[in-house]
Design a protein around this motif. Sequence first.
Motif, mmCIF file in Angstrom:
data_model
loop_
_atom_site.group_PDB
_atom_site.id
_atom_site.type_symbol
_atom_site.label_atom_id
_atom_site.label_comp_id
_atom_site.label_asym_id
_atom_site.label_seq_id
_atom_site.Cartn_x
_atom_site.Cartn_y
_atom_site.Cartn_z
ATOM 1 N N LYS A 40 -11.156 -31.878 -6.140
ATOM 2 C CA LYS A 40 -12.404 -31.647 -5.419
ATOM 3 C C LYS A 40 -13.559 -31.772 -6.398
ATOM 4 O O LYS A 40 -13.378 -31.650 -7.613
ATOM 5 C CB LYS A 40 -12.440 -30.248 -4.781
ATOM 6 N N SER B 283 -20.198 -31.214 -0.923
ATOM 7 C CA SER B 283 -18.821 -31.582 -1.220
ATOM 8 C C SER B 283 -18.235 -32.239 0.019
ATOM 9 O O SER B 283 -18.591 -31.876 1.146
ATOM 10 C CB SER B 283 -18.002 -30.340 -1.599
ATOM 11 N N LYS C 13 -14.649 -33.747 2.058
ATOM 12 C CA LYS C 13 -13.193 -33.698 2.140
ATOM 13 C C LYS C 13 -12.572 -35.046 1.813
ATOM 14 O O LYS C 13 -11.433 -35.115 1.359
ATOM 15 C CB LYS C 13 -12.760 -33.249 3.538
ATOM 16 N N VAL D 71 -16.258 -23.570 -2.500
ATOM 17 C CA VAL D 71 -15.554 -24.843 -2.336
ATOM 18 C C VAL D 71 -14.229 -24.843 -3.088
ATOM 19 O O VAL D 71 -13.187 -25.244 -2.562
ATOM 20 C CB VAL D 71 -16.440 -26.018 -2.819
ATOM 21 N N PHE D 72 -14.241 -24.365 -4.347
ATOM 22 C CA PHE D 72 -13.054 -24.431 -5.195
ATOM 23 C C PHE D 72 -12.114 -23.241 -5.021
ATOM 24 O O PHE D 72 -10.941 -23.321 -5.357
ATOM 25 C CB PHE D 72 -13.462 -24.518 -6.668
#
Length: 238
Positions: A148, A166, A168, A110-111
């Motif tokens: 995020k 997660s 958006k 994700v990151f």
Amino acid sequence: MMMDHMMKPQEMIFFTVNDLILGKKMAVYFRQKDTSASSPHLLPREEADSISFSFKDLHNLLQFFSFSPGSPQANAIEDTLRQCEIKPIIGETKFCATSLESMLDFVRGVFGLDSAFSVVTTTHYTDSYVTFQNYTILEVPREILAPKMVACHTMPYPYLVYYCHSQKSENKVFKVPLRGDNGERVEAVAVCHMDTSQWSRDHASFRVLGIEPGTDPVCHFFPDDNLVWVPQAVSSSM
């Protein structure tokens, strides 16, 4: 939002972003963490990967864990597997982590693979605490500024499983100092979801807050065994 005896205590974790003010009192449920030796724990990746984690293998899994079909444990396993295999909502990325290594892999995905990140959790300043009572916000909540975030929630299973996701859409992370009516102190992690337009109308938060999807932001507190991952290069805002 004061204590409402018509609501289930377990649902009293939701509030609105307008509630994040100094002196605000609201009813909050904090699940008691199981610290016993028999509580579920994370497996090493090699061991976790050797055990199927799929709803289609439910029958074999119940035999593997020695649980009878229809038992509370079997129902919990079934519910967790179903939740983990439900298609994510639009704009959401989700993953059920069965090991620490797989959870960290998801967070990196994700990151960014080279990103540094840290975790924030709710802290109780007493070992034993009341699970449901009114709490007062003691200080101005501190926002953790992060582009995020990944939230990981524990799921009922014979070993520790985290439902990580997660979105958006915009989310805000806060640390909120609280004091219960009985004097207990908590530094609670709260997340506010600023866009709920893709959420199901059946989500408990809308019933608790009396709002509709996509109208007002929905915030909720995290129990102390849940994790919120944020990029490390973040600052805090008072």
